[in-house]
Design a protein around this motif. Structure first.
Motif, mmCIF file in Angstrom:
data_model
loop_
_atom_site.group_PDB
_atom_site.id
_atom_site.type_symbol
_atom_site.label_atom_id
_atom_site.label_comp_id
_atom_site.label_asym_id
_atom_site.label_seq_id
_atom_site.Cartn_x
_atom_site.Cartn_y
_atom_site.Cartn_z
ATOM 1 N N LEU A 275 85.032 50.385 161.195
ATOM 2 C CA LEU A 275 86.369 50.986 161.198
ATOM 3 C C LEU A 275 86.273 52.448 160.786
ATOM 4 N N ILE A 276 87.040 53.290 161.461
ATOM 5 C CA ILE A 276 87.148 54.695 161.079
ATOM 6 C C ILE A 276 88.604 55.124 161.265
ATOM 7 N N GLN A 277 89.138 55.794 160.251
ATOM 8 C CA GLN A 277 90.532 56.228 160.280
ATOM 9 C C GLN A 277 90.632 57.658 159.769
ATOM 10 N N TRP A 278 91.335 58.470 160.546
ATOM 11 C CA TRP A 278 91.564 59.866 160.149
ATOM 12 C C TRP A 278 93.059 60.124 160.178
ATOM 13 N N GLN A 279 93.541 60.863 159.157
ATOM 14 C CA GLN A 279 94.955 61.227 159.082
ATOM 15 C C GLN A 279 95.097 62.696 158.722
ATOM 16 N N ARG A 280 96.059 63.323 159.334
ATOM 17 C CA ARG A 280 96.479 64.659 158.914
ATOM 18 C C ARG A 280 97.866 64.522 158.328
ATOM 19 N N LEU A 281 97.940 64.657 157.001
ATOM 20 C CA LEU A 281 99.202 64.428 156.308
ATOM 21 C C LEU A 281 100.141 65.622 156.414
ATOM 22 N N LEU A 288 90.064 60.749 155.436
ATOM 23 C CA LEU A 288 89.092 60.094 156.310
ATOM 24 C C LEU A 288 88.592 58.836 155.618
ATOM 25 N N GLU A 289 88.562 57.727 156.351
ATOM 26 C CA GLU A 289 88.031 56.470 155.819
ATOM 27 C C GLU A 289 87.084 55.856 156.843
ATOM 28 N N ILE A 290 85.915 55.403 156.364
ATOM 29 C CA ILE A 290 84.914 54.756 157.211
ATOM 30 C C ILE A 290 84.462 53.480 156.504
ATOM 31 N N HIS A 291 84.486 52.368 157.224
ATOM 32 C CA HIS A 291 84.060 51.096 156.657
ATOM 33 C C HIS A 291 83.199 50.349 157.674
ATOM 34 N N ALA A 292 82.208 49.633 157.170
ATOM 35 C CA ALA A 292 81.357 48.794 158.015
ATOM 36 C C ALA A 292 81.098 47.480 157.287
ATOM 37 N N VAL A 306 80.216 48.180 153.278
ATOM 38 C CA VAL A 306 79.997 49.531 152.779
ATOM 39 C C VAL A 306 81.158 50.402 153.261
ATOM 40 N N GLY A 307 81.614 51.298 152.396
ATOM 41 C CA GLY A 307 82.749 52.125 152.760
ATOM 42 C C GLY A 307 82.690 53.509 152.142
ATOM 43 N N PHE A 308 83.308 54.457 152.829
ATOM 44 C CA PHE A 308 83.407 55.842 152.327
ATOM 45 C C PHE A 308 84.794 56.359 152.672
ATOM 46 N N THR A 321 85.158 58.672 147.673
ATOM 47 C CA THR A 321 84.882 57.331 147.149
ATOM 48 C C THR A 321 83.813 56.666 148.005
ATOM 49 N N PHE A 322 82.815 56.099 147.331
ATOM 50 C CA PHE A 322 81.764 55.351 148.024
ATOM 51 C C PHE A 322 81.725 53.938 147.440
ATOM 52 N N GLU A 323 81.675 52.917 148.295
ATOM 53 C CA GLU A 323 81.790 51.539 147.831
ATOM 54 C C GLU A 323 80.763 50.636 148.499
ATOM 55 N N LEU A 324 80.192 49.717 147.717
ATOM 56 C CA LEU A 324 79.334 48.644 148.208
ATOM 57 C C LEU A 324 79.928 47.324 147.722
ATOM 58 N N ALA A 325 79.958 46.324 148.608
ATOM 59 C CA ALA A 325 80.577 45.050 148.232
ATOM 60 C C ALA A 325 79.854 43.897 148.907
#
Length: 565
Positions: A275-281, A288-292, A306-308, A321-325
């Motif tokens: 998943l990848i999501q980009w927003q211009r507020l 920007l969000e990236i998850h796998a 894993v996510g950033f 933010t960097f995440e491992l789960a």
């Protein structure tokens, strides 16, 4: 004589014609001995006979083996009255060659008439769940003395059956290895009808494919091969949303914001997601969000995630933010995950703060946290639910360090605990109701809070917009703690298409605003339209908060097209 026969024939025809139109009732006495009389009335004989057949089988199963319904005609009413006869009981029941493990789990049956039959049903279930689907239990050597029965239960095991590797039919990219792991039907383990039923329920809840019909079993060489017919869902998403918002920097003009959402599911047929999501507020803010996600790593029951994420708030700060789960399925409804997360925030420019004696609302910090999350999904569909509930929650705890920014005076950091424990809680609960054909409701409550001695603005939750509290700019609210409620009335005119009326209500706490507590409120309408290529959505909302008055000048319009492929 001929006339006399004709008269008798005519009377008989009249009698039976009247009998065909007469009232029919079924009467029986309660068998518990209280003597209560039950009566059911019918206008047709066939309907009454259907009830008597069912009641006869029911009474026979209760031990009234000689019972039957007798017919009695009174005037224009035909009464079918139950004659129960003797109540039979078991005097002795011998378990014969029944395996000890079945007796150990079920005990011995009591001597009421239906008990041995129910006991045999439970014994057969135990057998078919432990490798013997063709086992037989029956009563042999039956003897009758007065109203007492005696007999022996005999057991025929049949062949021992184990699971073979499963097979996939239909047009699906799903790999057999993935289906084997998610179904839980391990090759070589004993056949179990219960396992097969649970696997079927699990596969029907998959967001990646639909299970067509019931699984087919092929028995050969003492092995059972389950065959599942699958059809892939169109779950991959490309979503582009355009928003028209009032331009706060240039009154009277509109600001166009945007969002790109790309979600790829079940890559390679292995439960692998990206998943990848980009927003211009607004003009200067972006996210920007990236998850796998990888399912069943090394064929274990664990999933790896894993996510950033990155958030740039105009020229004030940037968060990363960097995440491992690791996730684990605890049941068909429950999913448990354990994660570690590193959250970092930095001021973009301390210009103008070189001589300030107090810290700004946003600072440089690092927060290493460890936590766990729980998802409990009881929705009737993973794509377009209409009934059921969904609960999600997370708790995390860790040590936060505040870093001194060289652009700020050292005096500003005096008496500040630069290292301290911090925790965070978040939860969401939603309920789908399908009240009448074409009319449904959706209710969702979301809340969260942060706790630490020193909290700053760039650590807070971000709320507002299409996916939280509508009627406001995307992520326009900062909150140390919050709670909000979404209420929707949905008028369906197709399987996945509906009109919506909604209202959102929230409570937010922000100690850095002029008024620490805010109660945003919004309402509006919209439409979700399902097309062959995807889902078109349009939402119009009006909102009111401490910083925004209720006015059409501040209305929000969101529309977009979510393409599934």
């Amino acid at each position: 004589m001929t006339r006399l026969l004709a008269v008798f024939f005519l009377l008989a025809c009249v009698k039976y014609a009247c009998l065909g139109q007469q009232a029919v009732r079924v009467a029986w006495d309660e068998t518990s001995g209280i003597g209560k009389r039950e009566i059911r009335h019918f206008s047709e004989r066939d309907s009454a006979l259907m009830l008597t057949d069912s009641l006869t089988r029911l009474f026979h199963r209760g031990g009234f083996l000689e019972g039957r319904f007798n017919e009695r005609i009174q005037g224009d009413t035909l009464t079918l009255h139950w004659d129960s006869g003797r109540l039979f009981r078991w005097e002795k029941i011998d378990l014969g060659n029944v395996p000890p493990n079945i007796v150990a789990q079920l005990g011995t049956p009591n001597l009421s008439y239906p008990a041995p039959y129910r006991w045999m049903e439970e014994g057969l279930k135990l057998s078919e769940n432990n490798g013997y689907p063709f086992a037989e239990l029956k009563i042999d050597s039956l003897e009758i003395r007065d109203s007492f029965l005696s007999g022996k239960i005999t057991y025929v095991a049949g062949p021992y059956i184990t699971w073979d590797s499963l097979e996939i039919a239909g047009e699906s990219k799903t790999k057999a290895t993935y289906l084997q792991l998610i179904s839980g039907l391990a090759p070589g383990s004993p056949f179990s009808q219960e396992e097969l039923e649970n696997a079927t329920m699990t596969l029907r809840k998959s967001p990646y494919f639909t299970l067509v019909g019931s699984p087919y079993l092929s028995f050969q060489t003492q092995q059972a091969k389950p065959i599942f017919t699958l059809q892939d869902r169109r779950v991959n998403v490309f979503d582009g949303v355009v928003g028209l918002l009032p331009n706060e920097n240039e009154p009277g003009k509109m600001l166009v914001t945007g969002e790109v959402d790309l979600r790829l599911y079940h890559l390679g047929g292995k439960g692998r997601d990206f998943l990848i999501q980009w927003q211009r507020l607004n003009i200067q803010s972006q996210s920007l969000e990236i998850h796998a996600r990888e399912a069943f790593i090394f064929r274990s029951p664990l999933d790896f995630n894993v996510g950033f994420s990155l958030l740039k708030q105009d020229s004030t700060f940037v968060n990363r933010t960097f995440e491992l789960a690791f996730g684990y399925r605890i049941s068909d409804e429950g999913y448990l995950d354990f994660f570690t997360r590193r959250q970092a925030g930095d001021l973009i420019s301390p210009e103008g703060l070189e001589h300030s004696e107090t810290l700004p609302t946003a600072i440089d910090y690092r927060w290493n946290q460890y936590g766990m999350g729980l998802d409990w999904d009881m929705l009737d569909s993973p794509i377009t639910p209409r009934r059921g509930m969904l609960f999600q929650g997370q708790f995390s705890l860790g040590n936060k360090k505040i870093l001194e920014n060289t652009g700020l005076p050292e005096e500003a950091y005096e008496d500040l605990d630069e290292s301290s424990p911090q925790y965070q809680v978040w939860f969401s609960a939603e309920k789908h109701l399908y009240l009448k054909p074409g009319w449904g409701m959706w209710i969702r409550g979301v809340g969260g809070f942060l706790e630490n001695e020193n909290l700053f603005l760039n650590e807070f939750f971000r709320l507002g917009g299409l996916k939280s509290i509508r009627g406001f700019n995307e992520k326009s609210f900062f909150a140390k703690s919050y709670g909000y409620l979404n209420l929707e009335q949905r008028l369906f005119f197709d399987q996945n298409s509906y009109l919506v009326l909604f209202t959102d209500m929230g409570v937010l706490e922000n100690p850095y605003s002029d008024k620490k507590n805010d109660r945003p409120f919004s309402f509006g309408t919209g439409i979700n339209l399902d097309t062959d290529g995807g889902l078109f959505s349009f939402v119009f909302a009006l909102g009111k908060s401490n910083t925004q008055s209720m006015s059409f000048a501040y209305s929000r319009i969101h529309f977009g097209y979510l393409a599934r492929f």
